[in-house]
Design a protein around this motif. Structure first.
Motif, PDB file in Angstrom:
ATOM      1  N   TRP A  90      38.857  -1.075   9.820  1.00  0.00           N
ATOM      2  CA  TRP A  90      39.401  -1.420  11.134  1.00  0.00           C
ATOM      3  C   TRP A  90      38.455  -2.324  11.912  1.00  0.00           C
ATOM      4  O   TRP A  90      38.886  -3.254  12.590  1.00  0.00           O
ATOM      5  CB  TRP A  90      39.697  -0.162  11.935  1.00  0.00           C
ATOM      6  CG  TRP A  90      40.901   0.612  11.471  1.00  0.00           C
ATOM      7  CD1 TRP A  90      41.977   0.130  10.775  1.00  0.00           C
ATOM      8  CD2 TRP A  90      41.159   1.995  11.690  1.00  0.00           C
ATOM      9  NE1 TRP A  90      42.880   1.132  10.556  1.00  0.00           N
ATOM     10  CE2 TRP A  90      42.414   2.293  11.101  1.00  0.00           C
ATOM     11  CE3 TRP A  90      40.461   3.013  12.319  1.00  0.00           C
ATOM     12  CZ2 TRP A  90      42.971   3.571  11.140  1.00  0.00           C
ATOM     13  CZ3 TRP A  90      41.022   4.279  12.357  1.00  0.00           C
ATOM     14  CH2 TRP A  90      42.260   4.551  11.772  1.00  0.00           C
ATOM     15  N   ASP A 102      38.820  -5.698  10.681  1.00  0.00           N
ATOM     16  CA  ASP A 102      40.098  -6.261  11.127  1.00  0.00           C
ATOM     17  C   ASP A 102      40.129  -6.548  12.625  1.00  0.00           C
ATOM     18  O   ASP A 102      41.167  -6.944  13.157  1.00  0.00           O
ATOM     19  CB  ASP A 102      41.254  -5.310  10.781  1.00  0.00           C
ATOM     20  CG  ASP A 102      41.517  -5.216   9.292  1.00  0.00           C
ATOM     21  OD1 ASP A 102      41.035  -6.088   8.530  1.00  0.00           O
ATOM     22  OD2 ASP A 102      42.202  -4.257   8.878  1.00  0.00           O
ATOM     23  N   LYS A 122      39.750  -4.360  15.174  1.00  0.00           N
ATOM     24  CA  LYS A 122      40.427  -3.317  15.955  1.00  0.00           C
ATOM     25  C   LYS A 122      39.468  -2.482  16.810  1.00  0.00           C
ATOM     26  O   LYS A 122      39.908  -1.604  17.544  1.00  0.00           O
ATOM     27  CB  LYS A 122      41.176  -2.360  15.021  1.00  0.00           C
ATOM     28  CG  LYS A 122      42.122  -3.030  14.065  1.00  0.00           C
ATOM     29  CD  LYS A 122      43.426  -3.304  14.716  1.00  0.00           C
ATOM     30  CE  LYS A 122      44.408  -3.795  13.643  1.00  0.00           C
ATOM     31  NZ  LYS A 122      45.594  -4.321  14.217  1.00  0.00           N
ATOM     32  N   GLY A 157      37.498  -3.302  19.343  1.00  0.00           N
ATOM     33  CA  GLY A 157      37.379  -3.618  20.765  1.00  0.00           C
ATOM     34  C   GLY A 157      36.029  -4.215  21.102  1.00  0.00           C
ATOM     35  O   GLY A 157      35.074  -4.104  20.336  1.00  0.00           O
ATOM     36  N   GLY A 213      47.523   5.189  21.251  1.00  0.00           N
ATOM     37  CA  GLY A 213      46.977   4.502  20.084  1.00  0.00           C
ATOM     38  C   GLY A 213      46.024   5.326  19.249  1.00  0.00           C
ATOM     39  O   GLY A 213      45.494   4.837  18.262  1.00  0.00           O
ATOM     40  N   SER A 244      48.247   8.124  14.489  1.00  0.00           N
ATOM     41  CA  SER A 244      48.970   7.260  13.556  1.00  0.00           C
ATOM     42  C   SER A 244      50.449   7.238  13.909  1.00  0.00           C
ATOM     43  O   SER A 244      51.046   8.278  14.178  1.00  0.00           O
ATOM     44  CB  SER A 244      48.774   7.776  12.126  1.00  0.00           C
ATOM     45  OG  SER A 244      49.462   6.965  11.224  1.00  0.00           O
ATOM     46  N   GLY A 248      49.948   0.915  19.594  1.00  0.00           N
ATOM     47  CA  GLY A 248      48.560   0.480  19.706  1.00  0.00           C
ATOM     48  C   GLY A 248      47.616   1.109  18.701  1.00  0.00           C
ATOM     49  O   GLY A 248      46.403   0.960  18.812  1.00  0.00           O
ATOM     50  N   PRO A 264      45.470   1.431  15.450  1.00  0.00           N
ATOM     51  CA  PRO A 264      44.439   2.328  15.968  1.00  0.00           C
ATOM     52  C   PRO A 264      43.805   1.753  17.234  1.00  0.00           C
ATOM     53  O   PRO A 264      43.434   0.588  17.287  1.00  0.00           O
ATOM     54  CB  PRO A 264      43.417   2.360  14.837  1.00  0.00           C
ATOM     55  CG  PRO A 264      43.479   0.972  14.253  1.00  0.00           C
ATOM     56  CD  PRO A 264      44.941   0.573  14.378  1.00  0.00           C
ATOM     57  N   SER A 265      43.701   2.574  18.233  1.00  0.00           N
ATOM     58  CA  SER A 265      43.026   2.165  19.466  1.00  0.00           C
ATOM     59  C   SER A 265      41.528   2.038  19.198  1.00  0.00           C
ATOM     60  O   SER A 265      41.013   2.611  18.225  1.00  0.00           O
ATOM     61  CB  SER A 265      43.250   3.209  20.553  1.00  0.00           C
ATOM     62  OG  SER A 265      42.626   4.437  20.176  1.00  0.00           O
ATOM     63  N   PRO A 266      40.809   1.300  20.053  1.00  0.00           N
ATOM     64  CA  PRO A 266      39.352   1.251  19.887  1.00  0.00           C
ATOM     65  C   PRO A 266      38.721   2.643  19.896  1.00  0.00           C
ATOM     66  O   PRO A 266      37.755   2.893  19.170  1.00  0.00           O
ATOM     67  CB  PRO A 266      38.887   0.413  21.074  1.00  0.00           C
ATOM     68  CG  PRO A 266      40.036  -0.521  21.332  1.00  0.00           C
ATOM     69  CD  PRO A 266      41.259   0.347  21.084  1.00  0.00           C
ATOM     70  N   VAL A 326      39.111   4.045  16.459  1.00  0.00           N
ATOM     71  CA  VAL A 326      38.166   3.398  15.542  1.00  0.00           C
ATOM     72  C   VAL A 326      36.790   4.037  15.700  1.00  0.00           C
ATOM     73  O   VAL A 326      36.136   4.393  14.717  1.00  0.00           O
ATOM     74  CB  VAL A 326      38.103   1.880  15.779  1.00  0.00           C
ATOM     75  CG1 VAL A 326      37.032   1.246  14.904  1.00  0.00           C
ATOM     76  CG2 VAL A 326      39.464   1.234  15.513  1.00  0.00           C
TER      77      VAL A 326
END
Length: 102
Positions: free
Chosen positions: A18, A21, A23, A25, A68, A71, A75, A77-79, A82
């Motif tokens: 993540w 990617d 994700k 933040g 988020g 699952s 949103g 996965p949200s920060p 992560v």
């Protein structure tokens, strides 16, 4: 020293994907990246790190209620999710608690 269980390693590996990617933040820390790599690689963890993990999970427990985090939710996965998984996710929380005496 203690070796992270498989579930902890898998959560951290997911977090690393993540992060790659984008994700995580903009406020994601180097500490979170370092912890994710350590846990994902199955490197031994000191009692000091386990103490930090326990403190992280206790401090961020409320993040699990945010959008988020779960699952299938908007949103995901949200920060926050992560970061949670970078520290080993739910398995990491259980493991850190089980390794330390209060």
């Amino acid at each position: 020293m203690a070796t992270p269980p498989k579930g902890v390693q898998e959560a951290a590996q997911r977090a690393l994907r993540w992060i790659e990617d984008g994700k995580a933040g903009k406020n994601f820390t180097d500490t979170g990246r370092t912890r994710a790599k350590q846990l994902a690689d199955g490197d031994d963890v000191s009692e000091e790190v386990l103490t930090k993990m326990r403190a992280y999970f206790r401090r961020h427990e409320a993040d699990k209620d945010a959008d988020g985090f779960t699952s299938g939710g908007d949103g995901f996965p949200s920060p926050g999710r992560v970061a949670w998984d970078a520290w080993g996710g739910d398995p990491g929380q259980r493991w850190a608690e089980s390794q330390l005496d209060d």
